[in-house]
Design an enzyme around this catalytic site. Sequence first.
Site, short mmCIF file in Angstrom:
data_model
loop_
_atom_site.label_atom_id
_atom_site.label_comp_id
_atom_site.label_asym_id
_atom_site.label_seq_id
_atom_site.Cartn_x
_atom_site.Cartn_y
_atom_site.Cartn_z
CG ASP A 139 -1.96 1.11 1.48
OD1 ASP A 139 -2.16 1.96 0.61
OD2 ASP A 139 -1.63 1.74 2.60
CG ASP A 176 -2.13 7.39 0.57
OD1 ASP A 176 -1.06 8.26 0.23
OD2 ASP A 176 -3.04 6.78 -0.86
#
Length: 231
Positions: free
Chosen positions: A17, A19
């Site tokens: 991922d 963020d």
Amino acid sequence: MSVSSGSYKPVSHVIFDMDGLLLDTERLYTVSFQEICDRFGKQYTWDVKSTVMGKKALDAAQIIRDTLELPMTAEELLAESRQIQERIFPTAKLMPGVEKLMQHLQKHSIPIAVATSSAGATFTLKTSQHKAFFAAFDHIVLGDDPEVKNSKPQPDSFLVCASRFKPPASPENCLVFEDAPNGVRAALAAGMQVVMIPDDNLDPGLTQEATLRLRSMEEFKPELFGLPAYD
């Protein structure tokens, strides 16, 4: 370090991922939404934030608007937050331990990719100071990718990401790194193991489903998942 499932299976591919996991952008999202909430005497709390982490931008704005009963449409909230984010996203920094793990996996020719809910324009803003770092990934799947029909917690982004390795990787051979409950659910729904590195402010009750929970990427031991150990 805490463990929720007793055994780890070896993997050959790693998906990250972005963020709050590779970049400290979750902090910047909080700054931008709180700046708007301040005008209406509202608090953008971690309870609210944890429900929208990993969601596509307009869906997240709708949840924030509805939960905090802000006197604006979701579209207006999104547009206003984007103006603030355009100013602050280029200040995003890499999270601790991220570069070390990336370089280690590259050195050992482990295929690596990114699956993010960020759409093209915001991705460019966030990564503007880290172009070489992101260029090192085999591929990057963005939130507005036409093949990603549903955002996290649905598994689409991780399944699309796995399918784009050359040759494609089967889900059980992929290890996902996530910081958000929605992302953890998406990875598990895709049939992948998931290491969660949650923010310290996140309710611990929302971190129980992960295969492995860590305080920082610096704690990760690659050999737990059959990957080459650090030298």
